[in-house]
Motif scaffolding. Structure first.
Motif, short mmCIF file in Angstrom:
data_model
loop_
_atom_site.label_atom_id
_atom_site.label_comp_id
_atom_site.label_asym_id
_atom_site.label_seq_id
_atom_site.Cartn_x
_atom_site.Cartn_y
_atom_site.Cartn_z
N HIS A 221 0.87 -1.17 0.00
CA HIS A 221 0.00 0.00 0.00
C HIS A 221 0.91 1.23 0.00
O HIS A 221 1.87 1.27 0.76
N VAL A 222 0.57 2.18 -0.86
CA VAL A 222 1.44 3.35 -0.97
C VAL A 222 0.61 4.62 -1.02
O VAL A 222 -0.57 4.59 -1.39
N ALA A 223 1.24 5.73 -0.67
CA ALA A 223 0.64 7.04 -0.87
C ALA A 223 1.59 7.80 -1.80
O ALA A 223 2.79 7.88 -1.52
N VAL A 224 1.04 8.31 -2.89
CA VAL A 224 1.87 9.08 -3.83
C VAL A 224 1.96 10.51 -3.30
O VAL A 224 0.97 11.24 -3.33
N VAL A 225 3.10 10.88 -2.80
CA VAL A 225 3.25 12.21 -2.21
C VAL A 225 3.50 13.24 -3.32
O VAL A 225 2.80 14.26 -3.40
N ASP A 226 4.46 13.00 -4.19
CA ASP A 226 4.73 13.89 -5.34
C ASP A 226 4.74 13.05 -6.61
O ASP A 226 5.08 11.86 -6.57
N GLY A 227 4.46 13.70 -7.74
CA GLY A 227 4.60 13.04 -9.04
C GLY A 227 3.52 12.02 -9.34
O GLY A 227 2.47 11.98 -8.67
N THR A 228 3.79 11.18 -10.33
CA THR A 228 2.82 10.19 -10.81
C THR A 228 3.53 8.86 -10.98
O THR A 228 4.70 8.83 -11.36
N VAL A 229 2.83 7.76 -10.72
CA VAL A 229 3.43 6.44 -10.93
C VAL A 229 2.53 5.61 -11.85
O VAL A 229 1.31 5.69 -11.76
N ARG A 230 3.17 4.87 -12.76
CA ARG A 230 2.40 4.07 -13.74
C ARG A 230 2.90 2.63 -13.76
O ARG A 230 4.06 2.36 -13.45
N ILE A 282 8.00 -0.51 6.03
CA ILE A 282 7.00 0.53 6.27
C ILE A 282 7.70 1.86 6.55
O ILE A 282 8.64 1.91 7.34
N GLY A 283 7.25 2.90 5.87
CA GLY A 283 7.87 4.21 6.04
C GLY A 283 8.95 4.49 5.00
O GLY A 283 9.50 5.59 4.95
N ASP A 284 9.25 3.51 4.17
CA ASP A 284 10.28 3.67 3.13
C ASP A 284 9.77 4.63 2.04
O ASP A 284 8.57 4.80 1.86
N THR A 285 10.71 5.25 1.32
CA THR A 285 10.36 6.10 0.17
C THR A 285 10.67 5.34 -1.11
O THR A 285 11.77 4.81 -1.26
N LEU A 286 9.70 5.30 -2.04
CA LEU A 286 9.93 4.68 -3.35
C LEU A 286 9.94 5.80 -4.39
O LEU A 286 9.15 6.75 -4.30
N TYR A 287 10.83 5.68 -5.39
CA TYR A 287 10.95 6.75 -6.40
C TYR A 287 11.34 6.14 -7.73
O TYR A 287 11.74 4.98 -7.80
N HIS A 288 11.24 6.94 -8.80
CA HIS A 288 11.63 6.45 -10.12
C HIS A 288 13.14 6.23 -10.15
O HIS A 288 13.90 7.14 -9.80
N SER A 289 13.56 5.06 -10.62
CA SER A 289 14.98 4.73 -10.57
C SER A 289 15.83 5.75 -11.33
O SER A 289 17.00 5.96 -11.02
N ARG A 290 15.23 6.43 -12.34
CA ARG A 290 16.02 7.37 -13.15
C ARG A 290 16.32 8.67 -12.41
O ARG A 290 17.18 9.45 -12.81
N ASN A 291 15.61 8.95 -11.32
CA ASN A 291 15.80 10.21 -10.59
C ASN A 291 16.56 10.00 -9.29
O ASN A 291 16.66 8.88 -8.81
N THR A 292 17.05 11.10 -8.73
CA THR A 292 17.49 11.02 -7.34
C THR A 292 16.58 11.96 -6.56
O THR A 292 16.30 13.07 -7.01
N VAL A 293 16.08 11.51 -5.44
CA VAL A 293 15.17 12.35 -4.64
C VAL A 293 15.60 12.33 -3.19
O VAL A 293 16.32 11.44 -2.75
N GLU A 294 15.13 13.33 -2.48
CA GLU A 294 15.31 13.39 -1.02
C GLU A 294 14.27 12.44 -0.40
O GLU A 294 13.08 12.62 -0.65
#
Ligand code: GTP
Length: 538
Positions: A221-230, A282-294
């Motif tokens: 289960h995830v919450a999309v905080v910023d951006g879009t995921v497909r 739980i509490g981890d951040t997931l992001y697009h592999s092509r980007n670097t994010v905080e």
């Protein structure tokens, strides 16, 4: 749905105040589930949860709701606007307070449900502060107003005096009769802010929960905080560094419903080919592999505070227990497991839990869902022993502490908790006696109203793991409510208590106790053993 038309909220409550029933009613009201769907409390799915009436594993659901806009007349044909509401469920107990705080991190507001007859209870206080400290909008909901003993005015006064919540903000409901429920979702839309994320920023998703599904594998289960995921996107985990390709993306409606995409502010699920829920922190951040994010703030690994040894009740059943534990931990990555062996009990496991309830639930599920009969050793807490050479030893299993450690140990440390206790005032004397017997230190004492007292104590965790709650309940005829949160370690005068049977040390019965209590605990134990074990002369 643009973020302005999304609301993410959670329901928090003391046990039994009606959280699950209210959640069910909201799902029915929005047509997410059918009325009288035959399975009470949709969001509580586990068997043990239904039996005990508690929510252990968070479940989350997306609802679509047509909100009637004020001031627009029906005949104009524009009277409603569609909103997407995400009810992010939270576990109902502070053992899981870390999970609760992660779930709350995906929300902008909460419904704080309080029973109209029982009023504010210990977990109401704990949950209120979790929500308040996360800066969320709090909507007080006084539920069960249909009960003959309901006294909503008294509860309003308690909410005001304890939390400074405006009495006029409280909604009065009965999740049983349906009274007042029509106000709840409009209040969510009007009072709670939309999710603040940025649609144009790189993707950041918060991992809220995970479980193992036989067909799909690990579902997060995830919450999309910023951006879009497909679906098909390549994502990475900030916590583990692993990368995955998304095989499925969707919402819980309340069953998994593929949508192929989740936009900023949405809450949903992803399937990413993870092999075990241990990868889904739980509490981890997931992001697009092509980007670097905080990474999003707040990730921390589970902390195990209560340990016990689990052994097959019949020595030959080790494989059954092993299999059951493996399957169960697939869905509960927060339990730590290591193999251990005891001369008395044979081959078994040492398990670490987040707290007492977590341990109970795990034991019950082993027996009920996996048919494994287990013997569990007396629960123990992690002690720290500091030696004269400066080295430190954390002891999770008392049997592993060398006997007579005092010769080299300079300082012993034990974990403590801050306990919140709420009781009717006539029981104050006996509860204070109980807490001081348990080596408690009173930190706060106040009246919530003319009949109820609120107390805060610092107590050694060891003193509450065995029977504290039962004793508190029986001293107060069941009226006490109790909750605790982990606090610091404190220095303490501890010794190892060994039990010898026929001259032989029984490792499984070793405990660590406070010096002042060693005599009494030892005598009580030996007296009990004497009753159960026949005299045996070699
Ligand atoms: P946890 O899952 O442990 O947090 O409990 P909960 O807060 O979800 O409580 P739950 O919804 O399971 O309700 C507890 C009991 O109260 C159940 O027996 C419900 O049927 C009953 N109940 C819930 N709402 C109402 C209400 O408005 N009026 C009355 N009379 N009973 C209610």
């Amino acid at each position: 749905y643009p973020p302005e038309r999304i609301r993410n909220f959670s329901i928090i409550a003391h046990v039994d105040h009606g959280k699950s029933t209210l959640a069910d009613r909201l799902l029915e009201l929005t047509g997410t589930i059918k009325k009288g769907h035959g399975q009470p409390q949709y969001l509580d799915k586990l068997q043990v949860e239904r039996e005990r009436g508690i929510t252990v594993k968070a479940q989350t659901a997306t609802m679509f709701y047509n909100y009637k806009l004020d001031g627009l007349k029906a005949e104009e044909g524009h009277e409603t606007q569609a909103f997407l509401l995400n009810l992010v469920d939270t576990p109902g107990h502070v053992d899981f307070s870390y999970e609760v705080s992660r779930s709350l991190a995906a929300c902008q507001g909460v419904l704080l449900v309080v029973d109209a007859a029982q009023g504010v209870q210990a977990q109401t206080v704990a949950n209120f502060y979790l929500a308040f400290e996360s800066g969320l909008t709090i909507i007080p909901v006084i539920n069960k107003i249909d009960q003959p003993t309901a006294d909503p005015e008294r509860v309003k006064a308690q909410l005001m005096s304890m939390f400074d919540l405006d009495p006029s903000d409280a909604l009065l409901t009965s999740a049983k009769t349906g009274q007042g429920l029509e106000q709840v979702l409009p209040a969510v839309i009007q009072r709670i802010a939309p999710p603040p994320g940025k649609s144009n920023s790189p993707l950041r998703m918060l991992l809220l929960d995970s479980y193992y599904d036989e067909y799909k594998g690990v579902i997060c289960h995830v919450a999309v905080v910023d951006g879009t995921v497909r679906k098909g996107d390549k994502i990475s985990s900030a916590g583990t560094g692993h990368s995955y390709e998304l095989l499925d993306v969707g919402v819980m409606h309340p069953e998994l419903t593929p949508t192929g995409v989740l936009l900023t502010g949405q809450v949903g699920y992803i399937v990413s080919g993870m092999r075990s829920t241990k990868e889904a922190r739980i509490g981890d951040t997931l992001y697009h592999s092509r980007n670097t994010v905080e990474p999003l703030p707040g990730f921390k690994p589970a902390k195990h505070m209560v340990f016990s040894g689990l052994y097959p009740a019949d020595g030959s059943d080790f494989e059954v227990l092993n299999h059951a534990i493996e399957r169960l931990t697939c869905n509960d990555a927060s339990v730590s497991i290591s193999k251990e062996s005891s001369t008395a009990l044979g081959l078994g496991f040492r398990c670490g839990f987040l707290g007492l309830l977590h341990m109970d639930v795990f034991h019950q599920r082993l027996e009920q869902e996996y048919g494994a009969h287990v013997i569990s050793t007396v629960p123990t807490v992690p002690y720290i022993f500091e030696y004269s050479d400066g080295s430190k030893l954390e002891v999770q299993n008392p049997a592993l502490l060398p006997s007579n450690p005092k010769s080299r140990v300079t300082v012993c440390w034990e974990p403590t908790v801050i306990a919140t206790i709420i009781i009717p005032s006539e029981y104050v004397g006996s509860v204070i006696t109980l807490c001081s017997e348990r080596r408690g230190q009173q930190l706060e004492y106040s009246f919530i109203d003319s009949q109820r007292v609120f107390m805060k104590y610092r107590l050694p965790l060891r003193e509450i793991v065995v029977d504290f709650y039962n004793e508190l309940k029986s001293l107060t005829s069941g009226y006490a409510s109790f909750d605790y949160e982990d606090a610091d370690y404190q220095q303490s005068d501890l010794v190892k208590l060994d039990v010898l049977l026929n001259g032989q040390t029984v490792d499984a019965m070793a405990t660590i106790v406070h010096t002042l209590k060693a005599q009494r605990v030892g005598r009580e134990l030996v007296e009990k053993l004497k009753k159960f074990i026949d005299r045996y002369v070699i």
